[in-house]
Design an enzyme around this catalytic site. Structure first.
Site, PDB file in Angstrom:
ATOM      1  NE  ARG A 254      68.612  68.042  10.323  1.00 42.09           N
ATOM      2  CZ  ARG A 254      67.420  68.536  10.147  1.00 42.09           C
ATOM      3  NH1 ARG A 254      67.061  69.558   9.381  1.00 42.09           N
ATOM      4  NH2 ARG A 254      66.363  68.021  10.838  1.00 42.09           N
ATOM      5  CD  GLU A 378      72.479  65.574  14.851  1.00 41.31           C
ATOM      6  OE1 GLU A 378      72.675  66.424  14.082  1.00 41.31           O
ATOM      7  OE2 GLU A 378      73.608  65.041  15.680  1.00 41.31           O
TER       8      GLU A 378
HETATM    9  N1  CAA Z   1      66.095  77.240  11.802  1.00 36.75           N
HETATM   10  C1  CAA Z   1      65.407  78.138  12.460  1.00 36.75           C
HETATM   11  N2  CAA Z   1      63.894  78.250  12.443  1.00 36.75           N
HETATM   12  C2  CAA Z   1      63.377  77.178  11.881  1.00 36.75           C
HETATM   13  C3  CAA Z   1      63.907  76.215  11.175  1.00 36.75           C
HETATM   14  C4  CAA Z   1      65.223  76.329  11.093  1.00 36.75           C
HETATM   15  N3  CAA Z   1      66.330  75.230  10.619  1.00 36.75           N
HETATM   16  N4  CAA Z   1      63.305  75.162  10.727  1.00 36.75           N
HETATM   17  C5  CAA Z   1      61.871  75.564  11.115  1.00 36.75           C
HETATM   18  N5  CAA Z   1      62.055  76.883  11.848  1.00 36.75           N
HETATM   19  C6  CAA Z   1      60.764  77.637  12.235  1.00 36.75           C
HETATM   20  C7  CAA Z   1      60.099  78.131  11.428  1.00 36.75           C
HETATM   21  O1  CAA Z   1      60.498  79.312  10.425  1.00 36.75           O
HETATM   22  C8  CAA Z   1      58.455  78.210  12.008  1.00 36.75           C
HETATM   23  O2  CAA Z   1      58.787  79.341  12.473  1.00 36.75           O
HETATM   24  P1  CAA Z   1      57.525  80.492  12.852  1.00 36.75           P
HETATM   25  O3  CAA Z   1      56.259  79.531  13.515  1.00 36.75           O
HETATM   26  O4  CAA Z   1      57.894  81.839  13.556  1.00 36.75           O
HETATM   27  O5  CAA Z   1      57.102  80.690  11.373  1.00 36.75           O
HETATM   28  C9  CAA Z   1      58.745  77.101  12.986  1.00 36.75           C
HETATM   29  O6  CAA Z   1      60.245  76.879  13.233  1.00 36.75           O
HETATM   30  C10 CAA Z   1      58.044  76.081  12.830  1.00 36.75           C
HETATM   31  O7  CAA Z   1      58.258  75.484  11.409  1.00 36.75           O
HETATM   32  P2  CAA Z   1      57.717  74.462  10.686  1.00 36.75           P
HETATM   33  O8  CAA Z   1      56.316  74.785  10.335  1.00 36.75           O
HETATM   34  O9  CAA Z   1      58.481  74.220   9.241  1.00 36.75           O
HETATM   35  O10 CAA Z   1      57.588  73.136  11.632  1.00 36.75           O
HETATM   36  P3  CAA Z   1      57.000  71.564  11.124  1.00 36.75           P
HETATM   37  O11 CAA Z   1      56.456  71.201  12.146  1.00 36.75           O
HETATM   38  O12 CAA Z   1      56.460  71.538   9.824  1.00 36.75           O
HETATM   39  O13 CAA Z   1      58.370  70.754  11.178  1.00 36.75           O
HETATM   40  C11 CAA Z   1      60.307  70.001  10.207  1.00 36.75           C
HETATM   41  C12 CAA Z   1      59.358  70.879  10.245  1.00 36.75           C
HETATM   42  C13 CAA Z   1      61.512  70.138   9.123  1.00 36.75           C
HETATM   43  C14 CAA Z   1      59.846  68.537   9.774  1.00 36.75           C
HETATM   44  C15 CAA Z   1      60.886  69.390  11.601  1.00 36.75           C
HETATM   45  O14 CAA Z   1      60.108  69.100  12.492  1.00 36.75           O
HETATM   46  C16 CAA Z   1      61.989  68.518  11.664  1.00 36.75           C
HETATM   47  O15 CAA Z   1      63.263  68.956  11.316  1.00 36.75           O
HETATM   48  N6  CAA Z   1      61.959  67.405  12.129  1.00 36.75           N
HETATM   49  C17 CAA Z   1      63.009  66.393  12.253  1.00 36.75           C
HETATM   50  C18 CAA Z   1      63.398  66.626  13.616  1.00 36.75           C
HETATM   51  C19 CAA Z   1      64.739  65.794  13.890  1.00 36.75           C
HETATM   52  O16 CAA Z   1      65.873  65.822  12.986  1.00 36.75           O
HETATM   53  N7  CAA Z   1      64.948  64.954  14.973  1.00 36.75           N
HETATM   54  C20 CAA Z   1      66.132  64.204  15.188  1.00 36.75           C
HETATM   55  C21 CAA Z   1      66.425  64.556  16.595  1.00 36.75           C
HETATM   56  S1  CAA Z   1      68.171  64.538  17.388  1.00 36.75           S
HETATM   57  C22 CAA Z   1      68.655  62.823  17.202  1.00 36.75           C
HETATM   58  O17 CAA Z   1      68.401  62.386  16.098  1.00 36.75           O
HETATM   59  C23 CAA Z   1      69.211  62.126  18.267  1.00 36.75           C
HETATM   60  C24 CAA Z   1      70.542  62.425  18.880  1.00 36.75           C
HETATM   61  O18 CAA Z   1      70.895  62.494  19.972  1.00 36.75           O
HETATM   62  C25 CAA Z   1      71.545  63.274  18.049  1.00 36.75           C
END
Ligand code: CAA
Length: 396
Positions: A254, A378
């Site tokens: 990001r 992302e």
């Molecule tokens: N760093 C480390 N750990 C993290 C984290 C981070 N930034 N964010 C979450 N976690 C961990 C949490 O601590 C949690 O761990 P525990 O279970 O051990 O407590 C675990 O991950 C689950 O976290 P959440 O409960 O917050 O998960 P969620 O299912 O509610 O999702 C979200 C959170 C922020 C919505 C996440 O799913 C997200 O970022 N979604 C967007 C995905 C994305 O960016 N996709 C783009 C893909 S890449 C692309 O675009 C194509 C390319 O080629 C570039």
């Protein structure tokens, strides 16, 4: 919350090394990328030749130590290079961003020494191209719901991977892919495992190439896995750690997209400034009219605010290497603000240019199309707001 006082000084003066790098990348990008950008945008072909040249300059492994084939620089250097490349052409900067912050960073942070030697060295030196594959047709923002499966074979030597991934940047050209799959679906996000995938092995199939609105020269495709046998040695990190790895890498990614947004915005802003000085209407340059001046003032102010938030996130990532603290919120704030700024500025730029802003004879319409993806990939702007608000409110 990270403060802006830092080792670069309160005014964010850049070091001599940073200025040299920025100027060298600016010179290269203006000389080699600008002249071909419109042509590759039109054809949608992948600009392999200039990507290879960027590799020779060390731009495919900016933050990777020299011992692993990289340039051994820091995150501020990465941001400065990304801004200059994106200013010349957003598509080129997409390839650089994914290779650096989603793939190289993952191999350096989570990879074994053997994985670093086999995969990171050729990626960081620009001989090979990397991709990051998380998204699926039915799993985008809700990344924990992926359906791609990896099952350990009876001998315990290989994971057999089946499934379809989508929206993979550099999918049509990548040699190495960091792939996220379900290994234990009942554990939901704790059942996701990351693998380092070699595109040469059987069962790796490149699917349909996406026809896109913008960043058209950065190749994007589906990837299909049909009984792809991945050696257990190619697990990245540990089984079940995949979701955390995916999120950790997106924090770094990001920052790259924030820098890309600043670069696109700066290109559109500078074109608008020049046009406002040159173009005459009602007997004077249009820059003399207060309605245009208002746009210029808002564009410049938002541009500089986006740049500072991006530097702030880069500094937070650099501190994180020492403290181990996450820089998730700083990265999301930079990406959110910079991408919405890129959209705002390119929109204003088209308006200032009037009919010429709508014409393919000038690059402004390309900046406008390219800017849109920064609010989507992302992590959409909506997801960035979720991440920031959850952190501020201490929610999970
Ligand atoms: N760093 C480390 N750990 C993290 C984290 C981070 N930034 N964010 C979450 N976690 C961990 C949490 O601590 C949690 O761990 P525990 O279970 O051990 O407590 C675990 O991950 C689950 O976290 P959440 O409960 O917050 O998960 P969620 O299912 O509610 O999702 C979200 C959170 C922020 C919505 C996440 O799913 C997200 O970022 N979604 C967007 C995905 C994305 O960016 N996709 C783009 C893909 S890449 C692309 O675009 C194509 C390319 O080629 C570039």
């Amino acid at each position: 919350m990270q403060t802006l006082t830092n080792e670069l000084g309160p005014s964010l003066d850049l070091s001599e090394e940073h200025v040299m790098l920025r100027d060298a990348v600016r010179d290269f990008a203006q000389r080699e990328i600008v002249p071909v950008a419109a042509e590759f945008d039109e054809s949608g072909d992948f600009p392999l030749e200039t990507v290879r040249k960027m590799g020779e300059m060390g731009l495919m492994g900016i933050e990777i130590p020299e011992e692993y084939g990289g340039a051994g620089m820091d995150t501020i250097a990465y941001v400065l290079a990304m801004i200059e490349i994106a200013k010349a052409d957003a598509s080129h900067s997409t390839v650089v961003s994914v290779n650096n912050s989603l793939v190289n960073h993952g191999l350096l942070k989570f990879g074994t020494e053997a994985q670093r030697q086999q995969f990171l060295v050729p990626l960081a030196s620009g001989e090979k191209i990397g991709a990051y594959s998380l998204t699926e047709p039915m799993s985008g923002s809700d990344a924990g719901t992926m359906r791609t499966r990896a099952e350990l074979n009876d001998a315990g030597t290989h994971y057999i991977i089946n499934g379809v991934k989508s929206w993979v940047t550099s999918g049509p050209v990548a040699d190495t892919v960091i792939l996220f799959t379900m290994t234990e679906p009942e554990k939901r996000h704790k059942g996701i495992t990351a693998f380092v995938v070699d595109a040469e092995l059987p069962g790796f199939i490149r699917g349909k190439k996406e026809p896109k609105l913008g960043i058209r020269a950065s190749a994007t495709s589906e990837l299909i896995f049909e009984d792809y046998a991945c050696p257990v040695e190619h697990i990245l990190g540990e089984p079940g750690l995949g979701f955390k790895i995916a999120m950790t890498l997106l924090d770094a990614g990001r920052i790259g997209i924030a820098a890309q947004s600043v670069g696109i915005a700066e290109a559109a802003y500078e074109a608008s400034l020049a046009y406002a000085r040159e173009r005459e209407a009602f007997g004077q340059p249009i820059g003399g009219f207060q309605l245009i001046q208002g746009k210029i003032a808002d564009m410049k102010t938002r541009l500089e605010a986006a740049r500072l938030l991006t530097y702030n996130a880069a500094l937070a990532k650099m501190r994180s290497a020492e403290t181990g603290e996450r820089y998730t919120t700083a990265a999301s704030m930079a990406k959110l603000f910079a991408s919405e700024t890129a959209m705002f500025i390119t929109h204003q730029a088209v308006q200032i240019h009037g009919g010429m802003g709508y014409s393919k004879e000038m690059p402004v319409e390309r900046y406008f199309r390219d800017a849109k993806i920064t609010e989507i990939y992302e992590g959409t702007s909506e997801i960035q707001r979720v991440v920031i608000a959850r952190s501020e409110l201490d929610l999970r």
